[in-house]
Design an enzyme around this catalytic site. Structure first.
Site, PDB file in Angstrom:
ATOM      1  CG  ASP A  93      -0.519  -0.264   2.482  1.00 25.77           C
ATOM      2  OD1 ASP A  93       0.702  -0.467   2.617  1.00 25.77           O
ATOM      3  OD2 ASP A  93      -1.323  -0.286   3.433  1.00 25.77           O
TER       4      ASP A  93
HETATM    5  C1  LAN Z   1       3.029  -1.075  10.417  1.00 27.26           C
HETATM    6  C2  LAN Z   1       3.017   0.339  10.025  1.00 27.26           C
HETATM    7  C3  LAN Z   1       2.498   0.617   8.647  1.00 27.26           C
HETATM    8  C4  LAN Z   1       1.424  -0.358   8.232  1.00 27.26           C
HETATM    9  C5  LAN Z   1       0.546   0.111   7.052  1.00 27.26           C
HETATM   10  C6  LAN Z   1       1.336   0.559   5.847  1.00 27.26           C
HETATM   11  C7  LAN Z   1      -0.280   1.314   7.517  1.00 27.26           C
HETATM   12  C8  LAN Z   1      -0.412  -1.015   6.692  1.00 27.26           C
HETATM   13  O1  LAN Z   1      -1.334  -0.597   5.737  1.00 27.26           O
HETATM   14  C9  LAN Z   1       0.328  -2.285   6.354  1.00 27.26           C
HETATM   15  C10 LAN Z   1       1.133  -2.767   7.564  1.00 27.26           C
HETATM   16  C11 LAN Z   1       2.134  -1.724   8.104  1.00 27.26           C
HETATM   17  C12 LAN Z   1       3.336  -1.732   7.211  1.00 27.26           C
HETATM   18  C13 LAN Z   1       2.613  -2.077   9.511  1.00 27.26           C
HETATM   19  C14 LAN Z   1       2.733  -3.496   9.922  1.00 27.26           C
HETATM   20  C15 LAN Z   1       3.044  -3.775  11.399  1.00 27.26           C
HETATM   21  C16 LAN Z   1       3.992  -2.762  11.991  1.00 27.26           C
HETATM   22  C17 LAN Z   1       5.271  -2.825  11.196  1.00 27.26           C
HETATM   23  C18 LAN Z   1       3.332  -1.378  11.859  1.00 27.26           C
HETATM   24  C19 LAN Z   1       2.009  -1.269  12.558  1.00 27.26           C
HETATM   25  C20 LAN Z   1       4.302  -0.512  12.618  1.00 27.26           C
HETATM   26  C21 LAN Z   1       4.770  -1.410  13.810  1.00 27.26           C
HETATM   27  C22 LAN Z   1       4.337  -2.861  13.501  1.00 27.26           C
HETATM   28  C23 LAN Z   1       5.406  -3.881  13.938  1.00 27.26           C
HETATM   29  C24 LAN Z   1       4.925  -5.280  13.625  1.00 27.26           C
HETATM   30  C25 LAN Z   1       5.741  -3.743  15.415  1.00 27.26           C
HETATM   31  C26 LAN Z   1       6.528  -4.876  15.994  1.00 27.26           C
HETATM   32  C27 LAN Z   1       5.649  -5.865  16.669  1.00 27.26           C
HETATM   33  C28 LAN Z   1       5.298  -7.117  16.267  1.00 27.26           C
HETATM   34  C29 LAN Z   1       4.079  -7.744  16.774  1.00 27.26           C
HETATM   35  C30 LAN Z   1       6.089  -7.967  15.338  1.00 27.26           C
END
Ligand code: LAN
Length: 750
Positions: free
Chosen positions: A481
């Site tokens: 995205d």
């Molecule tokens: C994010 C941040 C961005 C987010 C979007 C782009 C908004 C979404 O549309 C797709 C998934 C994604 C990339 C995403 C996935 C999970 C993340 C990376 C996070 C929410 C930011 C932090 C999180 C990460 C997994 C934190 C570490 C914890 C775990 C449970 C592994």
């Protein structure tokens, strides 16, 4: 020197923010009064240093009871000081709603422009989860790399600010106390110099002991405590490095895990394989006494593997995980040293690969901390690799009025800039704010990934060239995205010839992004986040984390699918490259979105709170793919149902308001109060569907206008992001961008 008399702004002024092509950094600048007195870290012990730090600490006291979400006031205050108050246009109630909408847009964008960094992006607080900073503090302790004193003070202050009334801490700032949250913060505070003479520490310890002691911390906590040497490695299910050497066909090969889980499991297997642990310092010895209800040496570690505090369990561990881990634990007892060495070598190389490709930022905050520990252990404290890691710690640290926290990523720069760019174009205001528009384009242009990782196929990677990341170009992980939003924004700006551009994101640069997006479509027609689905869905039964759902493998998401449909569609408006393939992909994508719609017409949002977010994406995706809206006849049944759902949730004051509990419980949970961000998403969706009920839309717009502040800013309300069903995360930009986007859409349609 009397610091007691100084206002909080005196101390906030010592925190300086800068952004270099998106790379964010907070630095401390000594106030005049201390220059010459504090010349090295040890000088903070001088009476002037101590007095300063005490007052500095007080300047960040924050009342969580009012709202646990801080409003990024430190950055906003400093920008305001540098560039001055935005130009405010006068508005009064005798004007029509459309005229007031225009004034609100001018005020809102001129305020937001004051926050734009010189390099074109918007930086902001991306905190929320409370389990991240402990990883980094443990890394700093083991590697003997302490943070600067003022940073230590702010990290502690942030934790004090977010301690719950019962003495514990949650998984995130709005969450109820959990063993994971509480044990991790307790340990962090102890490392940073607090002890039980502090009554707040005592309350935290009481919480832990009352709930059975640290034996009951879920798996990730057991891992961190083992590295800190306050929990025995025997109390963990084996995290076998050898798993990386499984044949590729094994469905639960870690290479097939969702990349975040994979990149966390990777350094965990290093630490387990080498049984990395801190030295038995006096602090470690004290912690062993403080965290448990029984004598440390009497603990049955094997039994402890299965212990977890009931309150923490969001996603219970499945019996299949226990069956598999019994086999794996059995192997650990008899493992071959030669094979272990070989597997560890692969793990070490893989960690180096991730470090090099991401320029030591790493995919996220968790592996930043654990990789730092591994690299220190493997290459040494003086190695270039370890030093490069430490330099990147700053990329993850954010300062706000509630202290210093670790961000959920190294920022959300590209994501926020893309949305701001689209909102500005949709309001047709790019000529009112030409410099802002130019800088937005420059950032989108300079954040497109310019490289592929060397040897990516050896390490379960893929091509990335031409895609867009969530944060910065250095981070470099491609996301479906983000690539779509980046591409869409670039194309929208390309078509506005009056916007000055240094470079041009031309068709040849977009082709690889299109190719990648087409390649990433899954069998069910939907798109996942970073990669194509590699493992069957059932491997979720092997999720041991308890705190999160859907971490084992990529899943297909409404949001990612809708965004990709929109990005590809925008591309076809300008270019005819792979038209047929794109058309087919969009049709399949639309079928996927239809299949994801709930019977009540809504879509569940996986990355934002929650049904209003998901439904906004659902509606935009379907309409872009060719579903009919309300104008000139009946809409498609899916659109009609979705709009009916939204209408049913509008509140008497015209707003929509959802709590993050919606995501946790998978049902619509009302927030106590209307929320501008939810209202904006619902309105954007209804207006896109050209919903004929004008009164509903106008009431919603009135609600948003009524919340806008006299500076043009909007208030920080509830938390608006989420991940893995259970952890809330802050998106500071949402409160500015989405209300303005909705008002802009309204303004243009009327
Ligand atoms: C994010 C941040 C961005 C987010 C979007 C782009 C908004 C979404 O549309 C797709 C998934 C994604 C990339 C995403 C996935 C999970 C993340 C990376 C996070 C929410 C930011 C932090 C999180 C990460 C997994 C934190 C570490 C914890 C775990 C449970 C592994």
């Amino acid at each position: 020197m009397n610091f007691d008399q100084k206002a909080p702004s005196y101390f906030w002024d010592t925190c300086k923010f800068s952004s270099k092509n998106g790379q964010q950094s907070w630095d401390f600048e000594l106030p005049e009064d201390l220059k010459g007195i504090i010349q090295s870290e040890s000088d903070w012990d001088k009476p002037e240093g101590v007095a300063f730090l005490e007052a500095f600490d007080r300047a960040f006291i924050f009342d969580k009871k009012v709202n646990p979400n801080s409003a990024d006031r430190v950055l906003r205050y400093s920008r305001n000081k540098q560039v001055g108050e935005p130009k405010i246009s006068p508005s009064d109630d005798s004007l029509s709603l459309k005229e007031r909408a225009r004034i609100s847009l001018l005020n809102g964008f001129s305020f937001y422009e004051t926050l734009q960094e010189p390099d074109g992006n918007w930086a902001g607080d991306y905190g929320g989860p409370l389990f991240l900073i402990p990883g980094l503090v443990i890394a700093s302790y083991i590697t003997e790399t302490p943070f600067e004193k003022p940073m230590q003070v702010l990290i502690k202050r942030n934790l004090w600010n977010h301690q719950n009334e019962d003495g514990g801490w949650g998984l995130h700032i709005e969450g109820h106390s959990t063993m994971f949250g509480t044990v991790m913060q307790y340990v962090t505070l102890r490392i940073l110099g607090e002890d039980l003479s502090n009554p707040q520490m005592k309350r935290a310890q009481d919480w832990i002991l009352r709930h059975g002691g640290a034996i009951k911390v879920p798996q990730w906590g057991k891992f961190y405590l083992s590295v800190l040497n306050v929990y025995d490695w025997k109390g963990n299910d084996a995290l076998l490095p050898e798993m990386w050497k499984f044949p590729k066909w094994v469905p639960f090969h870690p290479g097939k895990y969702w990349c975040h889980n994979r990149m966390i499991f990777l350094p965990m297997t290093y630490c387990f394989g080498k049984k990395v642990k801190a030295e038995l310092t006096p602090l470690v010895q004290e912690l062993r006494k403080e965290l448990y209800t029984a004598d440390y040496d009497s603990i049955n570690w094997k039994k402890a593997r299965r212990e977890a505090c009931e309150i923490d369990i969001y996603h219970p561990v499945n019996k299949w995980y226990y069956r598999l881990s019994n086999i794996i634990n059995g192997y650990e007892r008899i493992h071959s040293n030669r094979f272990r060495k070989k597997a560890l070598k692969y793990v070490e190389d893989y960690i180096d690969f991730e470090d090099t490709y991401t320029r030591y930022i790493n995919i996220g905050p968790v592996n930043q901390a654990i990789n730092s520990i591994c690299v220190w252990h493997n290459h040494g404290r003086d190695s270039e690799q370890f030093k490069s890691h430490v330099k990147r710690w700053k990329d993850y640290l954010w300062i706000a009025e509630d202290g210093a926290k670790m961000s959920g990523y190294n920022g959300s720069q590209l994501w926020d800039t893309g949305f701001a760019g689209q909102a500005l174009i949709e309001a047709d205001m790019e000529t009112d704010f030409p410099e802002m528009a130019e800088k937005i384009y420059r950032f989108i242009d300079s954040t497109q990934i310019e490289r592929n990782a060397k040897d990516y196929s050896k390490y379960w990677g893929d091509v990335t060239l031409g895609c867009w990341p969530f944060s910065t170009i250095d981070h470099g992980w491609a996301i479906t995205d983000c690539t779509s939003e980046g591409m869409k924004t670039a194309i929208l700006y390309n078509s506005r010839e009056h916007i000055q551009k240094k470079n041009h994101v031309h068709i040849e640069r977009l082709k690889p992004a299109v190719d990648w997006l087409l390649k990433m479509q899954n069998k069910d027609g939907g798109w996942a986040s970073y990669e194509k689905q590699r493992a069957p869905k059932w491997i979720e039964v092997l999720n041991p984390a308890m705190l999160f759902e859907n971490i084992m493998t990529e899943a297909t998401y409404t949001e990612c699918s809708s965004a990709t449909i929109q990005g590809l569609k925008e591309f076809t408006k300008e270019h005819d490259y792979r038209q047929e393939d794109i058309k087919r992909a969009i049709d399949r994508g639309a079928k996927f979105l239809e299949s994801k719609q709930d019977p009540d017409g809504s879509w569940y949002g996986c990355w934002g709170v929650c049904y209003t977010y998901g439904t906004w994406f659902g509606i935009e995706g379907l309409l872009t793919a060719g579903h009919k809206h309300y104008e000139n006849g009946t809409p498609s049944p899916e659109i009609q149902k979705a709009c009916d759902f939204l209408l049913s949730k509008q509140r008497a004051d015209g707003s929509w308001g959802e709590s993050f509990q919606s995501c946790v419980e998978h049902r619509y949970v009302e927030h106590e109060d209307g929320q501008i961000v939810n209202t904006a998403w619902a309105l954007l969706a209804l207006m896109k569907a050209k919903h004929p009920n004008k009164a509903v839309i106008e009431k919603g717009i009135e609600f948003i206008l009524s919340r806008q502040e006299s500076t043009g800013d909007f208030p920080q309300e509830g938390v608006s992001g989420i991940f893995n069903g259970n952890c809330a995360i802050t998106y500071t930009s949402y409160r500015n961008v989405f209300p303005l986007w909705a008002i802009g859409r309204y303004y243009k349609m009327n």
